[in-house]
Enzyme design. Structure first.
Site, PDB file in Angstrom:
ATOM      1  N   ASP A 172       0.815  -1.218   0.000  1.00 47.30           N
ATOM      2  CA  ASP A 172       0.000   0.000   0.000  1.00 47.30           C
ATOM      3  C   ASP A 172       0.844   1.260   0.000  1.00 47.30           C
ATOM      4  O   ASP A 172       0.335   2.357  -0.223  1.00 47.30           O
ATOM      5  CB  ASP A 172      -0.860   0.046   1.265  1.00 47.30           C
TER       6      ASP A 172
HETATM    7  C1  BGC Z   1       0.577   1.185   6.512  1.00 44.31           C
HETATM    8  C2  BGC Z   1       0.239   0.008   5.702  1.00 44.31           C
HETATM    9  C3  BGC Z   1      -1.221  -0.020   5.462  1.00 44.31           C
HETATM   10  C4  BGC Z   1      -1.679   1.278   4.856  1.00 44.31           C
HETATM   11  C5  BGC Z   1      -3.145   1.340   4.577  1.00 44.31           C
HETATM   12  C6  BGC Z   1       0.027   2.409   5.875  1.00 44.31           C
HETATM   13  O1  BGC Z   1       0.280   3.495   6.680  1.00 44.31           O
HETATM   14  O2  BGC Z   1       1.961   1.274   6.644  1.00 44.31           O
HETATM   15  O3  BGC Z   1       0.674  -1.144   6.323  1.00 44.31           O
HETATM   16  O4  BGC Z   1      -1.543  -1.056   4.611  1.00 44.31           O
HETATM   17  O5  BGC Z   1      -1.326   2.317   5.677  1.00 44.31           O
HETATM   18  O6  BGC Z   1      -3.909   1.632   5.677  1.00 44.31           O
HETATM   19  C1  NOJ Z   2      -1.561  -3.867   5.421  1.00 47.32           C
HETATM   20  C2  NOJ Z   2      -2.752  -4.013   4.528  1.00 47.32           C
HETATM   21  O1  NOJ Z   2      -3.875  -4.393   5.234  1.00 47.32           O
HETATM   22  C3  NOJ Z   2      -2.465  -4.972   3.433  1.00 47.32           C
HETATM   23  O2  NOJ Z   2      -3.554  -5.029   2.562  1.00 47.32           O
HETATM   24  C4  NOJ Z   2      -1.222  -4.520   2.728  1.00 47.32           C
HETATM   25  O3  NOJ Z   2      -1.027  -5.339   1.661  1.00 47.32           O
HETATM   26  C5  NOJ Z   2      -0.047  -4.434   3.654  1.00 47.32           C
HETATM   27  N1  NOJ Z   2      -0.380  -3.524   4.692  1.00 47.32           N
HETATM   28  C6  NOJ Z   2       1.233  -3.996   2.971  1.00 47.32           C
HETATM   29  O4  NOJ Z   2       1.237  -2.650   2.688  1.00 47.32           O
END
Ligand code: BGC
Ligand code: NOJ
Length: 847
Positions: free
Chosen positions: A522
């Site tokens: 993400d």
């Molecule tokens: C986090 C991720 C997460 C994303 C979406 C980011 O700040 O590091 O792990 O998937 O937010 O909420």
């Molecule tokens: C947490 C999210 O829930 C997941 O969908 C994502 O792939 C990982 N973070 C990596 O960014």
């Protein structure tokens, strides 16, 4: 030097036993597994909610508070001048003994002080919208004891988001009712009930007379006191306060006498109920003191007194039929014990679907208990509510839930089926997806929207796992809407076809998948270009037009899941006579061509010489290449492209695995990228904002280590797979202080080798790591795969594992498979496929 231990596993009881309340971080557990849920820490902190941690928060919790882990369901005991809690907090009176046992959907906390032992069992009975708390007080001395017991919980005004911000309203809306009788005292939370809400909550002492109560926080705690010194408890008497706005709470006060050796049980029920719109209110004329009628009866059941915040003026008395039914159901210790036994029996049954017996007790513990338990929890909550996820930021993730399914589908296939339909219903007609949806409404979440181009492929991943597990092809014929719009329904099979096409139709200049907002990572935001701290990296696209940003992770995912799509088409019986689908020949051929095309694109444009590239950025520059100064190599594309065996003829997967071992691996697992970014790259987005070694910037993202492990298995490298598996699996954690978070479940991230404190865990519980490691250990390492042809046995193990036995219930059959490895091999020359046949079967397989 011996390391400090805060607890240990008790495998026979399937519990983790915490023996020191001052764990390095609150170590929590989850209550409930269907509609009503609670989070509970080892000192009884946490909160409850119904279905949705944002919209139906029942009790309050203060994230980010000091002291941390503040508010829960607390019991205070006053014994002479000593005030203490069985779970140590909030009073923190030094206890004579303390133990917290986190079990499967229950927690039992026991403390003792000055000859009194207090034990509290917390659980949510099956199919019940309530948390039951059984408090057992025992006098272990030879003198009689007079004690005072107080319960305490704070109501949340339902919407956890507005509860924490809209104080100008909140501090005036709180309303309660109190119903007292000689047998029971129930406190009802009814804020906003008279208008738009048809639900209320209650907290009842069901099996004893309360000597008082409090419903107003300031009256109970005292305006300038802390929860460690509530004024009412210090004074040794409840104030019988009636909340009018401000902060409504629920507290019972009971005077307890215990003879030497005597013990007494008190049952508390913290519940939630909904009424039909036209049956919300009591219809009988109101008086402050009146008789409550039993449901469907004209006879007064309990002589009780009713008090409400509005008093005589209250024309909106809650119709309490549902609450009364639950209160009555749990009014005896026998009933509570029976409900607890039912919960334990459910877990016997769930865990019996897959178990292993081996000489390694840590492997057995992960497989037979904790990994499967965590899979249930991630299935229930996705990434919504933990001690790191506030319950207001996210609902159910599209990709998250599809992955969680894979760890859960063998446990309760019918629930997995419904989840697939719910998820698919939030998809857009072009195959794109809402990234998240709210569990209460099951509607896509507009705050985050869509555009994550990996999302559609996960639907194929989840659905095919379900069908291989159950053989239920009928799910493909279910009519499922687009974006929940009535009238738009098409078959689930069509959703899968459109999902596949979404990648095919969104490729960039190299024929590789366009990334969109982001793929699985993400935080790799290649079209975001944000310089404004008020923008969300997740949802901002400052440059979309003309983007060349492509993802090698989606490429690998597409090839892997695309093959699952083809396999599904090949195996799906179309005609009533069960014949295989000739009509699909064209679609199969087309899909195979697209997959082949993608493989070629990866081989040609996605190979960096010794590993797979990670991406091309907006401008078409390489990401994850030896040419880059930082972020030379990324784990996601190594995992996915090697799992998909892209470029196998040229040895690409093996080379990529070697490079990962060399550049990404560390004592605690493989980091996500190396070297971590040390400066902000506007063209890469959030990933480069994290300090080096944390989260998506060089952290050990436990979720994607299993991708590499599976790739190692597919390359026949059993020793390597096992070594990496053990680095991530909680049962092998060596240093509980360093690891910090719960040592019985996976966490999302462990600080990587470039971090200040490598090995420090964060974001425990809600992570795709649970499902992925389950898949890895159950299907790839131990090698028991459900397939369309039968149960495939294809272990890939460390050479020194000489024998193990797996019991696998699959559909209506039970397979007991003993795997023997006398010659210390890592893998059999070829897999064995056991035909599906109902009944019990025993096999011995030699590798
Ligand atoms: C986090 C991720 C997460 C994303 C979406 C980011 O700040 O590091 O792990 O998937 O937010 O909420
Ligand atoms: C947490 C999210 O829930 C997941 O969908 C994502 O792939 C990982 N973070 C990596 O960014």
């Amino acid at each position: 030097m011996t390391r400090k231990e805060y607890g240990h596993f008790d495998d026979a009881n399937r519990e983790y036993v915490i023996t020191n309340p001052q764990t390095p971080f609150p170590w929590i557990n989850y209550l409930g597994n269907e509609d009503f849920f609670g989070l509970i820490s080892n000192t009884a902190g946490g909160y409850d909610f119904y279905k949705d941690a944002k919209f139906r928060r029942i009790t309050r919790y203060r994230y980010n508070s000091v002291p941390m882990d503040s508010v829960g369901r607390y019991f205070y005991l006053k014994d002479g001048d000593t005030v203490w809690n069985p779970g140590w907090k909030p009073c923190k009176t030094k206890l004579d003994s303390y133990e917290c046992r986190h079990g499967l959907n229950y927690t039992r906390i026991t403390g003792s002080k000055n000859g009194v032992e207090a034990s509290v069992l917390f659980f949510v009975p099956l199919k019940t919208w309530a948390e039951v708390q059984k408090v057992t007080l025992k006098n272990t001395t030879t003198e009689a004891k007079r004690l005072k017991l107080f319960s305490y919980t704070e109501w949340c005004l339902w919407n956890a988001a507005t509860d924490g911000e809209n104080f100008q309203r909140n501090l005036s809306t709180g309303e309660v009712e109190i119903e007292r009788s000689a047998e029971c005292t129930a406190i009802y939370h009814k804020t906003e009930y008279k208008e738009r809400r048809d639900h209320y909550a209650y907290y009842a002492l069901t099996n004893a007379k309360a000597d008082g109560y409090d419903t107003d926080r300031e009256s109970f705690v005292g305006l300038y006191n802390e929860l460690s010194e509530p004024q009412a408890v210090l004074d040794g008497k409840a104030t019988d306060s009636l909340a009018h706005g401000w902060s409504p709470i629920a507290s019972h006060y009971v005077e307890v006498e215990l003879k030497p050796g005597e013990s007494k049980d008190f049952i508390f029920v913290l519940g939630y109920a909904e009424n039909e719109q036209n049956a919300k209110f009591e219809t009988r004329p109101l008086s402050i003191s009146h008789l409550t009628l039993a449901a469907n009866s004209q006879e007064p059941m309990v002589k009780s007194q009713l008090l409400t915040s509005l008093g005589e003026k209250d024309h909106h008395i809650i119709n309490k039929v549902h609450a009364h039914a639950i209160i009555e159901r749990f009014a005896t210790v026998e009933a509570v014990d029976a409900a607890f036994a039912e919960l334990c029996a459910l877990w016997d049954e769930l865990l019996s679907k897959y178990s292993v017996q081996s000489s390694d007790e840590r492997l057995n513990r992960m497989v037979n208990i904790w990994n499967q338990y965590q899979c249930m929890i991630t299935f229930c909550f996705s990434r919504s509510a933990s001690f790191f996820e506030s319950g207001v930021g996210r609902g159910m993730g599209f990709r998250d839930s599809n992955q969680d399914l894979v760890g859960f589908v063998h446990q309760v296939p019918s629930r997995a089926r419904q989840r697939i339909i719910d998820i698919a219903s939030t998809q857009f007609p072009d195959g794109g997806c809402y990234h998240q949806y709210q569990p209460l409404t099951k509607r896509g979440n507009n705050d985050i929207g869509g555009g994550f181009n990996d999302d559609p492929m996960w639907l194929i991943f989840g659905t095919t796992a379900y069908i291989r597990e159950t053989g239920d092809f009928s799910i493909l014929d279910e009519l499922v809407p687009w974006d929940n719009q009535p009238g738009s329904e098409v078959s689930l099979m069509e959703h899968l076809r459109i999902s596949f096409n979404h990648v095919v139709e969104n490729v960039g200049p190299h024929g590789l998948p366009l990334i969109g907002r982001a793929d699985w990572n993400d935080c790799l935001n290649l079209n975001c270009f944000s310089n404004d701290p008020n923008e969300s990296f997740q949802t901002t696209g400052n440059k979309n037009e003309g983007s060349k940003a492509e993802s090698l992770m989606i490429a690998g995912l597409f090839v892997f899941c695309g093959r699952q799509y083809v396999e599904l088409l090949k195996n799906r019986p179309l005609a009533a006579n069960g014949q295989k689908p000739m009509a699909n020949a064209q679609e199969i051929a087309r899909a195979e061509r697209e997959i082949e095309k993608m493989c070629q694109a990866v081989e040609k444009y996605g190979w960096d010489g010794a590993w797979y590239l990670r991406a091309y950025d907006y401008y078409g520059n390489k990401v994850g290449s030896a040419e880059n100064e930082e972020g030379k190599i990324f784990i996601e594309s190594q995992g996915w492209c090697a799992m998909a065996r892209i470029g196998a003829e040229q040895g690409m997967p093996e080379k990529a695995l070697d490079s990962s071992a060399e550049l990404l691996d560390s004592e605690h697992g493989m980091v996500l990228n190396w070297p971590a970014y040390t400066t902000y790259h506007i063209e890469l987005g959030e990933q480069s904002t994290y300090p080096a070694g944390y989260k998506e910037n060089g952290g050990i993202f436990c979720h994607n280590n299993p991708w590499v492990i599976i790739a190692q298995v597919l390359a026949g490298r059993g020793n390597d797979a096992w070594t990496l598996y053990k680095k991530i699996a909680p049962a092998w954690i060596k240093d509980q202080d360093l690891h910090k978070v719960e040592p019985y479940v996976y966490c999302q991230m462990v600080a990587g080798k470039e971090a200040a404190k490598p090995g420090e865990g964060k974001n425990s519980w809600l992570t795709g790591t649970a499902a992925w490691n389950w898949l890895t250990v159950s299907q790839y390492i131990l090698g028991i795969h459900p397939t369309y042809e039968g149960l495939k046995v294809d272990p890939c193990i460390p050479g020194d594992l000489k024998e193990y036995k797996v019991t696998r219930k699959w559909r209506d059959a039970e397979y007991v498979i003993t795997v023997k490895n006398p010659n210390g091999k890592q893998r059999a020359d070829k897999p064995t496929v056991l035909p599906y046949e109902p009944g019990r079967h025993e096999y011995t397989i030699n590798i």
